[in-house]
Structure formats: C-alpha cells, structure tokens
Design a protein around this motif. Structure first.
Motif, PDB file in Angstrom:
ATOM      1  N   PHE A 100     -15.348   5.028  -4.635  1.00  0.00           N
ATOM      2  CA  PHE A 100     -15.820   4.515  -5.920  1.00  0.00           C
ATOM      3  C   PHE A 100     -17.095   3.699  -5.706  1.00  0.00           C
ATOM      4  CE2 PHE A 100     -15.290   1.679  -9.701  1.00  0.00           C
ATOM      5  CZ  PHE A 100     -15.116   2.646 -10.679  1.00  0.00           C
ATOM      6  N   LEU A 120      -8.819   3.878  -5.318  1.00  0.00           N
ATOM      7  CA  LEU A 120     -10.241   3.565  -5.425  1.00  0.00           C
ATOM      8  C   LEU A 120     -10.682   2.908  -4.125  1.00  0.00           C
ATOM      9  CD1 LEU A 120     -10.253   2.104  -9.065  1.00  0.00           C
ATOM     10  CD2 LEU A 120     -10.744   4.457  -8.349  1.00  0.00           C
ATOM     11  N   LEU A 145     -13.326   1.037  -2.157  1.00  0.00           N
ATOM     12  CA  LEU A 145     -14.405   0.155  -2.585  1.00  0.00           C
ATOM     13  C   LEU A 145     -15.241  -0.299  -1.403  1.00  0.00           C
ATOM     14  CD1 LEU A 145     -12.215  -1.997  -5.006  1.00  0.00           C
ATOM     15  CD2 LEU A 145     -13.541   0.055  -5.551  1.00  0.00           C
ATOM     16  N   VAL A 169     -11.805   0.901 -15.019  1.00  0.00           N
ATOM     17  CA  VAL A 169     -10.947   2.088 -14.930  1.00  0.00           C
ATOM     18  C   VAL A 169      -9.534   1.756 -15.404  1.00  0.00           C
ATOM     19  CG1 VAL A 169      -9.947   3.807 -13.384  1.00  0.00           C
ATOM     20  CG2 VAL A 169     -12.314   3.050 -13.046  1.00  0.00           C
ATOM     21  N   LEU A 197      -3.323   0.224  -8.572  1.00  0.00           N
ATOM     22  CA  LEU A 197      -3.936   0.722  -9.806  1.00  0.00           C
ATOM     23  C   LEU A 197      -2.887   0.801 -10.917  1.00  0.00           C
ATOM     24  CD1 LEU A 197      -6.235   1.924 -11.462  1.00  0.00           C
ATOM     25  CD2 LEU A 197      -5.743   4.153 -10.429  1.00  0.00           C
ATOM     26  N   THR A 256     -20.433   1.944  -7.160  1.00  0.00           N
ATOM     27  CA  THR A 256     -20.764   1.346  -8.454  1.00  0.00           C
ATOM     28  C   THR A 256     -22.029   1.918  -9.075  1.00  0.00           C
ATOM     29  OG1 THR A 256     -21.911  -0.471  -7.329  1.00  0.00           O
ATOM     30  CG2 THR A 256     -19.589  -0.809  -7.914  1.00  0.00           C
ATOM     31  N   PRO A 286     -13.508  -1.461 -10.873  1.00  0.00           N
ATOM     32  CA  PRO A 286     -12.134  -0.946 -10.862  1.00  0.00           C
ATOM     33  C   PRO A 286     -11.356  -1.390 -12.093  1.00  0.00           C
ATOM     34  CG  PRO A 286     -12.692  -1.888  -8.725  1.00  0.00           C
ATOM     35  CD  PRO A 286     -13.818  -2.215  -9.648  1.00  0.00           C
ATOM     36  N   GLU A 287     -11.611  -2.625 -12.548  1.00  0.00           N
ATOM     37  CA  GLU A 287     -10.916  -3.125 -13.733  1.00  0.00           C
ATOM     38  C   GLU A 287     -11.285  -2.337 -14.989  1.00  0.00           C
ATOM     39  OE1 GLU A 287     -11.185  -6.524 -10.819  1.00  0.00           O
ATOM     40  OE2 GLU A 287     -12.536  -4.964 -11.545  1.00  0.00           O
ATOM     41  N   ASP A 314      -9.578  -1.960  -0.836  1.00  0.00           N
ATOM     42  CA  ASP A 314      -9.301  -0.747  -1.606  1.00  0.00           C
ATOM     43  C   ASP A 314      -8.106  -0.973  -2.534  1.00  0.00           C
ATOM     44  OD1 ASP A 314     -11.293   0.349  -0.070  1.00  0.00           O
ATOM     45  OD2 ASP A 314      -9.923   1.486   1.238  1.00  0.00           O
ATOM     46  N   TRP A 315      -8.132  -0.239  -3.652  1.00  0.00           N
ATOM     47  CA  TRP A 315      -6.984  -0.217  -4.554  1.00  0.00           C
ATOM     48  C   TRP A 315      -6.121   0.987  -4.194  1.00  0.00           C
ATOM     49  CZ3 TRP A 315      -7.639  -1.614 -10.400  1.00  0.00           C
ATOM     50  CH2 TRP A 315      -8.235  -2.879 -10.524  1.00  0.00           C
ATOM     51  N   GLN A 363      -2.160  -2.661 -12.146  1.00  0.00           N
ATOM     52  CA  GLN A 363      -3.254  -3.216 -12.936  1.00  0.00           C
ATOM     53  C   GLN A 363      -3.324  -2.575 -14.330  1.00  0.00           C
ATOM     54  OE1 GLN A 363      -5.532  -5.828 -12.167  1.00  0.00           O
ATOM     55  NE2 GLN A 363      -3.855  -6.140 -10.720  1.00  0.00           N
TER      56      GLN A 363
END
Length: 492
Positions: A218, A20, A22, A66, A33, A220, A63-64, A27-28, A36
C-alpha cells in the motif's frame, strides 16, 4: 448480499496474513483490518449514520481511509469519495447534492457548517479519537442487490458533475468477473500506487485483493523509487500509462526486476502502442490493457491467456454485452466506428437525483451509452478511438483523434500527443496537434510523416509543442483545457 460479507468471509480465513503492507508503519494484518472496520462501523453508528445515509470522504490515502470505506459497506451506508485536490467551493457542491450525514476530511472547516465534519490526518484528528472510544460493530447488515454502496462523481468537465450510483451488486458482479478473467491467485501480491477516491484504485485494485484476502503493498502515492523497490515483492501491478512510461524511462527497470511479476495491467487512459512494444522488448512481458469507466466499472479486457493486441482494450468481460452503435441506435458491424454501448450487472442504476439525464444515457433495450467512440473487429475485440465529445468535424468530415495520435506517436521525436478540434472560420473546426517532443517538431516534419498515411482532411492544420499535457489525477489528458487554451488560434 452485502459486498463486505464476501470480503469479511475471506478476511476471517486469513487473519494472520498481511493485508496492507506499509512503508512507514507496522503492516496491517487481515485480523487488524477486520477489527478496524468494526471500530469504524461503530464510530459511524455513533455519529448517527444509518443504512442509506451518504458519507462524504475527502481523505489522503491512509489505511484508516480503507477501513472507513469498508465500514460504510458493512453498515449499509453509501460511500461518497471525492478527489483530494478539489477546492472548498467544489466540495460545497457535493455537500449540497449528496446531502451526506457525515463528512470526513482533513480540514475541520471543510463542511462550511452545512454538515457534521470529522477530521482524519496522518498524525491524528477527531476521527481517530472517535475510533478509540467506539463500540465495535460485529454484525454486517444485509443488503439487496440494488441497494447503493457508493456514489462516485464524474469529473464534470462539461456542466454539472454527476453522481454515478453504484450498487452492492454492481461492485460484486464486477470483482467476481475480474477475479476469474485475470486468474487471481491466492499467492498474488498487489502493488498499489493508485489513488483510492476513484474506481481504478478503490473498486478494481483493492476489491481484487480483498476478495481472496491477498496482500496489498500500500503505497500512499506514485513514487518511481518506491515502486521499483517493491516490484520484486509483488506479482500484480495495476497502473495508468504514466506508471509504465516512467518505469521505461528509468534504467533500473529491466527484465530481471520484472521477472517475478505475473501481471501488469493498464487502464484509466489509453496506452500507446509504442509503450506496449517498448515494455515487451524491455521485459518480455505484455501489458494487459482493459477498459472501464465510473458508471460501469470494468467492461472489457485483453485476455490473461491469449493474444493481447496493442492499441485494443480486448473483449467484453463475461456476462457483459458490448456493442458499437450509431447515434440513432443502429448496431454497427465489425470495422465501423460508433458509440460503445454496454449492458450487464456492472452498469450503474443512474445519476444521483438526475432522472432525466439518466434516461438520456440509456437505450430502450437497457444498453448504456458510454460516450466513448470505438470499433470492434471481426473477433469481437474492441478499440477506442476517443470520446464522442472529442470528435472533430472539419469541413463536414469526421476526424477521430486517436487515429491521428497513433501516427504522431510513431515519430521518434514525439513523446506523446493530443489531437483536438478548435474553431476555424472556413472548416468549422480545424485539427490541431499538441505534442510533447524531445526536440520540438516542425509542422513540415509532421506533414512529411503523415503524408501518404492519412487523408489530407485529417492532418493537423497547426502543430503546437508543449512541455507537458494537462492531465487529471488518473492520467487522462484534459483535452477540454487544450481546446480552451487554443480556441482562438484561427479566429483571433
């Protein structure tokens, strides 16, 4: 197989790859991911969520959010996302109907005492605290094909909202079909500006990226400046028609900006032939339009290679059967208008706690009645002419709104149109055209344009101009609102 197992396998092969991307945070990666998701799975288990339990979610696009969705898949829970615009009164119905084990929302009072609530916001919330202390869950629970993965509620514009039950196999079969049909590549980068409480943004867009662990830019929310800024970094954009009309309205959007894009996909609402043509003229690229719905995910698509025909939604996807049928179930031939019906592994199992309603919507041979009216050509290409509930019967004759709207949209003064039927003392229903027009359009002007192109009974008996058409969050025109607004123009 648990759908998340497919994603997890891909994640494990791409741990250092961006997952992701951001705008306002680091970034994730796929490693982050995956981690998480395991923490969220642990937090869900600690909250008492077991396989088969529903988890109701009303959260912003984070992101959380997802990770929470994927964690529900991982532990066998049933994910139930709802529109962030729904009011507490509307949410109360979903709580009563879905009977969730847990509700994750931005407002700690959202559950009204009827269900445990965890909060998550951009800046904090109890869910983040629970994540920080969670014991990660490494193992992904096995699931059967028919086990539920999600329940998505339809809009409920007529009567009680219905929860469409989607299984792990429904979701898996559809993403595998799209991966092949759209030629997803390991170097694709998805530009994601859709909401994620809906099939389009959650199950179509994200699943396509996650199946091959490709990066997702990603965003928002839909913001034209942010979209234009990231286009050079992406290869695929999935959007609603509004995305494309807004891009065309911006002088910065040109062929050079779109040069690196492999695929522009449109869905959730009809794309006008005018937008299709203008987009191709501006960029040299043809938008790929497809057709799906909450209960069936994706059904048809214009081809990746081959002719993409404006005003059509293409052919049935592999392993999906689609047909046009009359109300009595008789299968109709090419060129005949009827109900679109589909059958395949993509089709949901039914409506949550509504067995009678479910039975009404399926034919004896397993075909699901979508409620959409369409026509199929001799090659098997489908076009949608409207919803069955939007059909206008004027003086005993059927009028398909899409046929009228296509002609109205050809007028240079018209930005967009919506054709509806309202009560009329002589005709039962009368055709009314509601237009967004740059300079306003008179009824005489419309009459001149339609004369000779459309049978008289199909032509609008009133033309109304508005600043904008009412739409839901996915860009679909809310014709029920227009019908209510103008219900008495002939009878008052």
């Amino acid at each position: 197989m648990n759908l998340y197992s497919r994603f997890e396998n891909a994640f494990s092969q791409a741990l250092d790859k961006p997952a992701l991307v951001l705008a306002d945070a680091p970034d994730w990666t796929y490693a982050h991911l995956k981690g998480q998701v395991e923490l969220a799975a642990g937090a869900l288990a600690a909250a008492g969520v077991a396989p088969g339990d529903r988890v109701l979610v009303q959260l912003p696009k984070l992101p959380e959010t997802v990770a929470l969705y994927l964690a529900c898949l991982k532990i066998g829970a049933v994910y139930v996302p709802v529109n962030t615009a729904y009011t507490p009164r509307e949410v109360a119905y979903f709580i009563e109907d879905a009977e969730p084990r847990l509700f994750v929302a931005t407002d700690p009072e959202a559950g009204n005492g009827g269900v445990p609530v965890e909060t998550l916001t951009e800046s904090g919330g109890g869910w983040r605290t629970r994540l920080a202390g969670a014991e990660p869950v490494r193992d992904t629970i096995g699931r059967d094909d028919k086990d539920l993965a999600a329940i998505l509620y339809t809009s409920g514009t007529t009567g009680r909202a219905k929860g469409a039950m989607l299984s792990h196999n429904n979701l898996a079969s559809n993403v595998l079909a799209l991966d092949r049909y759209w030629g997803w590549r390991d170097d694709d980068v998805l530009l994601h500006a859709l909401p994620i409480f809906h099939v389009h943004g959650l199950f179509v867009a994200l699943h396509c990226a996650f199946l091959r662990a490709t990066p997702v830019i990603f965003q928002t929310r839909f913001d034209i400046d942010a979209l234009i800024a990231e286009l050079p970094n992406a290869t695929v954009l999935m959007g609603v028609p509004t995305f494309y009309t807004r891009l065309l309205a911006d002088p910065r959007f040109d062929a050079a900006l779109a040069a690196g894009m492999r695929l522009f996909i449109s869905g959730s609402a009809p794309l006008t032939e005018q937008t299709f043509a203008e987009f191709e003229a501006r960029t040299g690229k043809r938008i790929l339009e497809r057709y799906g719905m909450t209960e069936t995910l994706m059904n048809t698509s214009n081809p990746l290679d081959g002719e993409r025909v404006a005003g059509t939604v293409g052919f049935a996807l592999p392993h999906i059967a689609a047909r046009i049928a009359a109300e009595d179930g008789q299968v109709l031939g090419p060129g005949e208008v009827g109900g679109i019906e589909v059958r395949g592994e993509n089709v949901f199992s039914g409506y949550w706690q509504m067995p009678e309603r479910t039975a009404e919507e399926f034919r004896g041979d397993g075909f699901f009645r979508t409620g959409d009216l369409g026509v199929m050509d001799a090659e098997g290409r489908f076009s949608i002419v409207g919803r069955a509930k939007d059909l206008v019967i004027s003086g005993g004759y059927n009028v398909y709104p899409k046929e009228v709207e296509r002609l109205l949209d050809e007028m240079p003064e018209v930005t967009e149109s919506a054709v509806i039927g309202v009560p009329h003392p002589d005709f039962g229903e009368a055709v009314v055209a509601v237009l967004v027009a740059a300079e306003g359009v008179s009824e005489d002007r419309v009459d001149v344009h339609l004369r000779g192109n459309l049978a008289r009974y199909k032509q609008p008996k009133r033309v109304l101009c508005v600043n904008e058409l009412p739409r839901n969050t996915m860009g679909k025109v809310q014709k029920n609102e227009l019908r209510e607004r103008y219900s008495d123009i002939f009878t008052a």
